[in-house]
Design a protein around this motif. Structure first.
Motif, PDB file in Angstrom:
ATOM      1  N   CYS A  84       5.015   3.695   2.701  1.00  0.00           N
ATOM      2  CA  CYS A  84       3.822   2.069   1.865  1.00  0.00           C
ATOM      3  C   CYS A  84       4.126   1.671   3.573  1.00  0.00           C
ATOM      4  N   ALA A  85       3.370   0.434   3.154  1.00  0.00           N
ATOM      5  CA  ALA A  85       3.450  -0.204   4.112  1.00  0.00           C
ATOM      6  C   ALA A  85       2.806  -1.922   3.276  1.00  0.00           C
ATOM      7  N   SER A  86       3.045  -2.779   3.929  1.00  0.00           N
ATOM      8  CA  SER A  86       2.958  -4.237   3.585  1.00  0.00           C
ATOM      9  C   SER A  86       2.194  -5.069   4.798  1.00  0.00           C
ATOM     10  N   SER A  87       1.995  -5.740   4.137  1.00  0.00           N
ATOM     11  CA  SER A  87       0.914  -6.987   4.844  1.00  0.00           C
ATOM     12  C   SER A  87       0.489  -8.047   3.453  1.00  0.00           C
ATOM     13  N   LEU A  88       0.403  -9.219   5.447  1.00  0.00           N
ATOM     14  CA  LEU A  88       0.207 -10.576   5.083  1.00  0.00           C
ATOM     15  C   LEU A  88      -1.858 -10.723   3.782  1.00  0.00           C
ATOM     16  N   PRO A  89      -2.384 -11.270   3.423  1.00  0.00           N
ATOM     17  CA  PRO A  89      -3.890 -11.249   3.186  1.00  0.00           C
ATOM     18  C   PRO A  89      -4.647 -11.753   4.500  1.00  0.00           C
ATOM     19  N   TYR A  99       0.566  -1.219  -0.229  1.00  0.00           N
ATOM     20  CA  TYR A  99       0.082   0.091   0.005  1.00  0.00           C
ATOM     21  C   TYR A  99       0.767   1.293   0.130  1.00  0.00           C
ATOM     22  N   TRP A 100       0.468   2.253  -0.703  1.00  0.00           N
ATOM     23  CA  TRP A 100       1.197   3.756  -0.924  1.00  0.00           C
ATOM     24  C   TRP A 100       0.170   4.242  -0.188  1.00  0.00           C
ATOM     25  N   TYR A 101       0.592   5.260   0.846  1.00  0.00           N
ATOM     26  CA  TYR A 101      -0.593   6.019   1.800  1.00  0.00           C
ATOM     27  C   TYR A 101       0.724   7.886   1.311  1.00  0.00           C
ATOM     28  N   ARG A 102      -0.166   8.809   1.778  1.00  0.00           N
ATOM     29  CA  ARG A 102       0.345  10.013   1.915  1.00  0.00           C
ATOM     30  C   ARG A 102      -0.027  10.419   3.001  1.00  0.00           C
ATOM     31  N   GLN A 103       0.587  11.089   3.481  1.00  0.00           N
ATOM     32  CA  GLN A 103       0.463  12.105   4.364  1.00  0.00           C
ATOM     33  C   GLN A 103       0.545  13.298   5.098  1.00  0.00           C
ATOM     34  N   SER A 104      -0.162  14.624   4.886  1.00  0.00           N
ATOM     35  CA  SER A 104       0.201  16.576   4.334  1.00  0.00           C
ATOM     36  C   SER A 104       0.334  16.659   6.322  1.00  0.00           C
ATOM     37  N   LEU A 105       1.445  17.940   6.101  1.00  0.00           N
ATOM     38  CA  LEU A 105       1.693  18.019   7.221  1.00  0.00           C
ATOM     39  C   LEU A 105      -0.109  18.140   8.149  1.00  0.00           C
ATOM     40  N   GLY A 106      -0.150  17.618   9.226  1.00  0.00           N
ATOM     41  CA  GLY A 106      -1.390  18.307  10.207  1.00  0.00           C
ATOM     42  C   GLY A 106      -2.863  16.688   9.482  1.00  0.00           C
ATOM     43  N   GLN A 107      -2.418  16.305   8.309  1.00  0.00           N
ATOM     44  CA  GLN A 107      -3.316  15.693   8.478  1.00  0.00           C
ATOM     45  C   GLN A 107      -3.647  14.274   7.986  1.00  0.00           C
ATOM     46  N   GLY A 108      -4.300  13.563   7.837  1.00  0.00           N
ATOM     47  CA  GLY A 108      -4.548  12.213   7.882  1.00  0.00           C
ATOM     48  C   GLY A 108      -3.325  11.400   6.663  1.00  0.00           C
ATOM     49  N   LEU A 109      -3.687   9.932   6.528  1.00  0.00           N
ATOM     50  CA  LEU A 109      -2.897   8.886   5.816  1.00  0.00           C
ATOM     51  C   LEU A 109      -3.952   9.370   5.037  1.00  0.00           C
ATOM     52  N   GLU A 110      -3.605   9.429   3.683  1.00  0.00           N
ATOM     53  CA  GLU A 110      -4.397   9.360   2.397  1.00  0.00           C
ATOM     54  C   GLU A 110      -4.404   8.759   1.276  1.00  0.00           C
ATOM     55  N   PHE A 111      -5.082   7.697   1.021  1.00  0.00           N
ATOM     56  CA  PHE A 111      -4.447   6.295   0.784  1.00  0.00           C
ATOM     57  C   PHE A 111      -4.789   6.728  -0.524  1.00  0.00           C
ATOM     58  N   LEU A 112      -3.739   6.096  -1.006  1.00  0.00           N
ATOM     59  CA  LEU A 112      -2.372   6.256  -2.508  1.00  0.00           C
ATOM     60  C   LEU A 112      -2.945   5.225  -3.758  1.00  0.00           C
ATOM     61  N   ILE A 113      -2.439   3.655  -3.359  1.00  0.00           N
ATOM     62  CA  ILE A 113      -2.376   3.048  -4.292  1.00  0.00           C
ATOM     63  C   ILE A 113      -2.932   1.957  -3.731  1.00  0.00           C
ATOM     64  N   TYR A 114      -2.988   0.198  -3.689  1.00  0.00           N
ATOM     65  CA  TYR A 114      -2.899  -0.736  -2.800  1.00  0.00           C
ATOM     66  C   TYR A 114      -2.648  -2.133  -4.660  1.00  0.00           C
ATOM     67  N   PHE A 115      -1.787  -2.813  -3.796  1.00  0.00           N
ATOM     68  CA  PHE A 115      -1.627  -3.832  -4.936  1.00  0.00           C
ATOM     69  C   PHE A 115      -1.714  -4.823  -3.699  1.00  0.00           C
ATOM     70  N   GLN A 116      -1.970  -6.255  -4.430  1.00  0.00           N
ATOM     71  CA  GLN A 116      -2.318  -7.471  -3.953  1.00  0.00           C
ATOM     72  C   GLN A 116      -1.817  -8.858  -4.752  1.00  0.00           C
ATOM     73  N   GLY A 117      -1.281  -9.111  -4.896  1.00  0.00           N
ATOM     74  CA  GLY A 117      -0.707 -10.448  -5.559  1.00  0.00           C
ATOM     75  C   GLY A 117      -0.194  -9.662  -6.439  1.00  0.00           C
ATOM     76  N   ASN A 118      -0.684 -10.918  -7.935  1.00  0.00           N
ATOM     77  CA  ASN A 118      -0.666 -11.017  -9.028  1.00  0.00           C
ATOM     78  C   ASN A 118      -2.042  -9.558  -9.846  1.00  0.00           C
ATOM     79  N   SER A 119      -3.522  -9.571  -8.374  1.00  0.00           N
ATOM     80  CA  SER A 119      -3.956  -8.754  -9.286  1.00  0.00           C
ATOM     81  C   SER A 119      -3.734  -7.471  -9.685  1.00  0.00           C
TER      82      SER A 119
END
Lengths: 113, 110
Positions: A92-97, A33-53
């Motif tokens: 950036c973050a990663s996880s198991l399903p 996963y990619w997130y963006r955090q602007s000053l004083g803001q929460g996390l904004e989701f950008l994009i998500y990859f899962q396996g070959n999908s």
């Protein structure tokens, strides 16, 4: 590796230039996963990859933003023609399903001058 | 998507309990997480709760979930200066990505 690694940790770029941010997830983590955090803001989701999908790109703010994940491992987030409003910390973050939470990297602080 | 709301700031005295609250909108959220972010660092997973639970305790941390009101809270007992950080609530609807609140900045006063 032992954790999620992001590089560079800091990046200063001139307005209009392209930048590439790299994320090396935990080995074996299929989701990234990619997130963006602007000053004083929460996390904004950008994009998500899962396996070959096909990635979920629903959070990308404009067509200047794109991301790839090669071989199901390393990911690169590219911002073209950077603008000052792109200045933020990109996480950036990663996880198991399934139930587990995400493991985050320390982020790349991008400053556009 | 999911809307997640948290208070922006909380100050407590060292040794007191801290309670950080979160409300969310998606009732299908099956797992709900709490993350901690220290200055200049990424997010660290603190704890999580399944939606079929009302409470989970983990040492000094207690998570309470009210599914009917879509309200989640994190209680930190005997708050220490090292607990000063931003705390994010993150519900996860199904297998989709986590949605994060704006975070609550906890300041512990010595």
């Amino acid at each position: 590796g032992a954790g999620v690694s992001q590089s560079p940790s800091n990046k200063v770029t001139e307005k209009g230039k392209d930048v590439e941010l790299r994320c090396d997830p935990i080995s074996g983590h299929t989701a990234l996963y990619w997130y963006r955090q602007s000053l004083g803001q929460g996390l904004e989701f950008l994009i998500y990859f899962q396996g070959n999908s096909a990635p979920d790109k629903s959070g990308l703010p404009s067509d200047r933003f794109s991301a790839e994940r090669t071989g199901g491992s390393v990911s690169t987030l590219t911002i073209q023609r950077t603008q000052q409003e792109d200045s933020a910390v990109y996480l950036c973050a990663s996880s198991l399903p399934g139930v587990g939470g995400y493991t985050f990297g320390s982020g790349t602080r991008l400053t556009v001058v | 998507g999911e809307d997640v709301e948290q208070s922006l700031f909380l100050s407590v005295r060292e040794g007191d309990s801290s309670v950080i609250n979160c409300t969310y909108t998606d009732s299908s959220s099956t797992y709900l997480y709490w993350y901690k972010q220290e200055p200049g660092a990424g997010l660290q997973l603190l704890t999580y709760i399944f939606s079929n639970m009302d409470m989970k305790q983990d040492q000094r941390l207690t998570v309470l979930l009210n599914k009917k009101d879509k309200h989640l809270s994190l209680r930190i007992a005997d708050t220490q200066t090292g607990d000063s950080a931003i705390y994010f609530c993150a519900p996860r609807p199904g297998a989709n990505n986590l949605f994060f609140g704006t975070g609550t900045r906890l300041t512990v006063i010595p």
